[in-house]
Design an enzyme around this catalytic site. Structure first.
Site, PDB file in Angstrom:
ATOM      1  CD  GLU A 150      73.375 -22.139  60.715  1.00 37.67           C
ATOM      2  OE1 GLU A 150      73.963 -21.816  59.661  1.00 37.67           O
ATOM      3  OE2 GLU A 150      72.150 -22.345  60.798  1.00 37.67           O
TER       4      GLU A 150
ATOM      5  NE  ARG B 236      62.388   3.401  87.433  1.00 41.29           N
ATOM      6  CZ  ARG B 236      61.594   4.461  87.351  1.00 41.29           C
ATOM      7  NH1 ARG B 236      62.072   5.680  87.540  1.00 41.29           N
ATOM      8  NH2 ARG B 236      60.309   4.310  87.064  1.00 41.29           N
TER       9      ARG B 236
END
Length: 380
Positions: A243, A269
């Site tokens: 994990e 932007r």
């Protein structure tokens, strides 16, 4: 050390990306409702995501750690639903792999095909109200009674428990033996006297359901024990090794996708008559995001490579887990800052990455625990 994927790994990773990209429809509604989608789960099973590291003899793909991490990273790059992938990884690494590695032939034959295919869902129940980082403080007990064990205790923060078909439950079979007294049991979700509590509301990983589990004289067949009595600590350590390395590849994919989106934003932007990217402060922040991502990726790939070569990788896995989780939080904060006010709006999805990243420094061992492990690995 070269971690460039070979042709077979690249092809599988590309397929994972393509699948992930098809699972984003309706995501804002799923996140707002905290809804787990069983149909998406089934599609993950059909692809093989739920059995990546499971041996082919048990129905999985039989991938090593590095290949598994590559696939998970690519899936997360395409799929914006990190909660779904978190559920899949919790299922695979904390429930399915322990069964594959420690279960009897009967258990593997009975359980793994349906867990790998996605017909069934698995959960891991170890954490308790008074036993988080200190897993050896577990109070849940399993008392032998003939051909059964009787389990009593409370498990908290059990991912997938509200939808699970089977849970891997850790309990004390010999409280006097410390870490040697811990055992692991596969428990049917519908067992009498097993109750799943109310789902927790979470600011991140919203589509990964989580709830407490209550065991009140719950009888479990002795045949459902994994390995011998007292093997629970070894089984849990093995699942955490999977994990802590492979699951965190999901955050690499998410950060990669996030970085591309942020670069697109700052190059289109404009402020003060020029793109945001032409402002040094903005460009430097982007550079830092890239630096964290690539550094974390290399650490994780190295940890997986060492695991695959059978070399002790405790130090490398902790370094990778720590680097990835903390990079995920800082990159999410930077992405919000670079998007300005729009980055703070739920509709844009930018802020969601922060909620998904925050628990990464807590589960699978807190950042503090991993710093302790790193210090220990350095002989401190």
């Amino acid at each position: 050390m070269d971690f460039e994927p070979d042709q077979e790994q690249r092809a599988l990773a590309e397929r994972a990306f393509e699948l992930g990209a098809t699972l984003n429809d309706g995501l804002p509604e799923r996140v707002r409702a905290g809804r787990f989608d069983r149909e998406l789960w089934r599609r993950c099973g059909e692809f093989g995501l739920l059995g990546l590291s499971v041996p082919t003899a048990d129905g999985g793909l039989g991938l090593d750690s590095l290949s598994t991490a590559l696939v998970i990273e690519s899936f997360a790059k395409g799929c914006q639903d990190l909660g779904l992938l978190f559920s899949a990884c919790a299922h695979l690494f904390a429930c399915v792999m322990p069964i594959a590695e420690h279960g009897s032939a009967e258990l593997r034959t009975r359980l793994l095909p349906k867990l790998v295919s996605g017909e069934w869902i698995g959960a891991n129940a170890i954490t308790e109200p008074e036993a988080g980082s200190d897993v050896h403080a577990l109070r849940t007990t399993a008392i032998r009674d003939g051909d059964h064990y009787v389990l009593n205790g409370v498990k908290s923060f059990v991912t997938n428990s509200p939808v699970a078909d089977h849970l891997l439950v850790y309990a004390r079979t010999s409280p006097a033996d410390g870490h040697l007294g811990l055992s692991a049991f596969v428990v049917d979700r519908h067992s009498p006297r097993l109750t799943v509590g109310a789902r927790f509301a979470k600011p991140g990983l919203a589509t990964a359901p989580m709830a407490p589990v209550y065991l009140d004289d719950c009888r479990v067949p002795a045949a459902n024990r994994l390995g011998p009595e007292g093997a629970g600590s070894t089984i849990f350590a093995g699942s955490m090794a999977w994990e802590r390395s492979c699951l965190f590849a999901a955050y690499l994919g998410a950060m990669d996708r996030q970085l591309a989106q942020t670069i697109s934003h700052v190059t289109t932007r404009k402020q003060f008559r020029k793109p945001l990217s032409r402002h040094q402060a903005v460009a430097h922040r982007i550079a830092d995001m890239k630096l964290r991502l690539e550094g974390a990726r290399l650490l994780l790939y190295r940890a997986c490579s060492r695991r695959d070569r059978g070399v002790d990788s405790t130090l490398e896995v902790s370094l990778a887990k720590l680097a990835v989780s903390e990079a995920a939080i800082q990159n999410a904060l930077d992405a919000i800052q670079l998007h300005g006010a729009s980055g703070f709006l739920s509709e844009g999805g930018v802020v969601d990455a922060l909620g998904d990243a925050l628990p990464s420094t807590i589960f699978s061992g807190t950042s503090e625990i991993h710093r302790d492990l790193i210090a220990r690995g350095l002989g401190l």
